[in-house]
Design an enzyme around this catalytic site. Structure first.
Site, PDB file in Angstrom:
ATOM      1  N   ASP A 106      17.100 -11.311  -2.898  1.00 38.78           N
ATOM      2  CA  ASP A 106      18.176 -11.360  -3.708  1.00 38.78           C
ATOM      3  C   ASP A 106      18.972  -9.993  -3.451  1.00 38.78           C
ATOM      4  OD1 ASP A 106      17.852 -13.313  -6.718  1.00 38.78           O
ATOM      5  OD2 ASP A 106      18.473 -13.558  -4.657  1.00 38.78           O
ATOM      6  N   GLU A 144      -5.671 -11.584   7.832  1.00 38.40           N
ATOM      7  CA  GLU A 144      -6.517 -10.325   7.678  1.00 38.40           C
ATOM      8  C   GLU A 144      -8.098 -10.298   7.138  1.00 38.40           C
ATOM      9  OE1 GLU A 144      -4.093  -7.298   5.810  1.00 38.40           O
ATOM     10  OE2 GLU A 144      -3.201  -8.697   4.529  1.00 38.40           O
ATOM     11  N   ARG A 201       7.416  -5.480   3.348  1.00 42.07           N
ATOM     12  CA  ARG A 201       6.077  -5.926   3.112  1.00 42.07           C
ATOM     13  C   ARG A 201       5.791  -5.876   1.568  1.00 42.07           C
ATOM     14  NH1 ARG A 201      -0.041  -4.632   4.868  1.00 42.07           N
ATOM     15  NH2 ARG A 201       0.353  -2.492   3.964  1.00 42.07           N
ATOM     16  N   HIS A 247       0.879  -1.181  -0.059  1.00 41.19           N
ATOM     17  CA  HIS A 247      -0.046   0.002   0.067  1.00 41.19           C
ATOM     18  C   HIS A 247       0.802   1.384   0.106  1.00 41.19           C
ATOM     19  CE1 HIS A 247      -3.891  -1.827   0.253  1.00 41.19           C
ATOM     20  NE2 HIS A 247      -3.597  -2.780   1.241  1.00 41.19           N
TER      21      HIS A 247
HETATM   22  O1  LIG Z   1      -5.148  -4.482   6.970  1.00 40.28           O
HETATM   23  C1  LIG Z   1      -4.241  -3.603   7.623  1.00 40.28           C
HETATM   24  O2  LIG Z   1      -4.549  -2.896   8.576  1.00 40.28           O
HETATM   25  C2  LIG Z   1      -2.761  -3.775   7.328  1.00 40.28           C
HETATM   26  O3  LIG Z   1      -2.566  -4.698   6.555  1.00 40.28           O
HETATM   27  C3  LIG Z   1      -1.914  -2.582   7.573  1.00 40.28           C
HETATM   28  C4  LIG Z   1      -2.434  -1.561   6.515  1.00 40.28           C
HETATM   29  O4  LIG Z   1      -2.296  -2.052   5.100  1.00 40.28           O
HETATM   30  C5  LIG Z   1      -1.430  -0.518   6.419  1.00 40.28           C
HETATM   31  O5  LIG Z   1      -1.233  -0.072   5.177  1.00 40.28           O
HETATM   32  C6  LIG Z   1      -1.643   0.749   7.150  1.00 40.28           C
HETATM   33  O6  LIG Z   1      -2.854   1.235   6.803  1.00 40.28           O
END
Ligand SMILES: O=C(O)C(=O)C[C@H](O)[C@@H](O)CO
Length: 255
Positions: free
Chosen positions: A87, A151, A73, A48
């Site tokens: 790598d 998640e 990430r 993100h």
């Molecule tokens: O679902 C979430 O919350 C995360 O994985 C963290 C967010 O993706 C991160 O970008 C903070 O907004």
């Protein structure tokens, strides 16, 4: 040259609480500023954030010598993507949207060479310091850290099987996407979400693994999650810090 140790992984397995920050700003200048702020770990976000591999390379280099440890990430649980970040020398990964044990096994396998996995071989990458780390190929896994993100409600129901997958060093519960999967989009601190995260953290710990979470702007909730078992706890996002603090400063003078 010696294989770099992974202090984040070692502290994680020792059960030491590690406080982290999200780095969504794709800049090695910013990652070096944040690396000196005092956090234990820094997420270099490529899911993100408009951040790509060459820039993460620069960010990894910018953090060398600081105590804060990088956790990259990746945008998806994808072996080709993971190979490229491996790598350039990444030793700790946060892998999003892992739904079950099979996907967790795939994530770990992507970080391991055959016969333990499917990681592709390069003779002279930054990971081996261009061939200068003599025992890289026999010891790399000791310092490799794989954190998977749970998640969705579906994944949260399977957290014990995910926790049991060899090579999964930690399970991060993503409040934002979890809340969305619960029909509570943009409500990551909704009481039902908080309850689900607390329960998930307790179950991760009971399953013998290590839990983590992100809380933005709520110390009491962060400490509540730590009490429930979070041992790698992110407490902010750089872009949000910049936005809110710059707005506050402007308001001081502009009203
Ligand atoms: O679902 C979430 O919350 C995360 O994985 C963290 C967010 O993706 C991160 O970008 C903070 O907004």
């Amino acid at each position: 040259m010696q294989l770099p140790e992974n202090p984040f992984k070692r502290a994680l397995h020792a059960g030491t609480q590690q406080i982290g920050l999200w780095c969504a700003v794709p800049s090695n200048y910013v990652s070096e500023i944040l690396a000196g702020a005092g956090f234990d770990w820094l997420v270099l976000d490529t899911e993100h954030a408009p951040n790509e591999l060459p820039n993460v390379f620069n960010q990894l280099q910018s953090m060398v010598g600081y105590g804060t440890q990088p956790v990259v990430r990746v945008p998806w649980n994808d072996a080709v993507t993971l190979k490229r970040f491996l790598d350039i020398g990444t030793q700790s990964f946060l892998i999003p949207m892992v739904q079950d044990a099979e996907e967790a096994r795939a994530a770990v396998a992507a970080t391991r060479y055959p016969p333990d996995g499917i990681r592709g071989y390069a003779v002279a990458s930054r990971a081996t310091r261009f061939g200068r780390i003599g025992d890289y190929f026999t010891r790399y896994a000791d310092e490799m850290c794989v954190l998977v993100q749970v998640e969705t409600m579906e994944a949260l129901e399977k957290v014990e099987e995910i926790a049991a997958v060899p090579g999964v060093d930690g399970i991060f519960i993503g409040p934002g996407d979890l809340s969305a999967s619960m029909g509570l989009l943009h409500q990551p601190t909704h009481p039902r979400v908080v309850e689900a995260i607390e329960d998930g953290l307790r179950r991760i710990t009971a399953a013998g693994n290590r839990g983590g979470v992100l809380v933005v702007g709520d110390e009491a909730l962060a400490r509540r999650y730590m009490a429930a078992g979070s041992v790698f706890t992110a407490v902010g996002v750089d872009a949000a810090l910049f936005a809110r603090s710059s707005e506050a400063l402007a308001k001081q003078y502009k009203g």
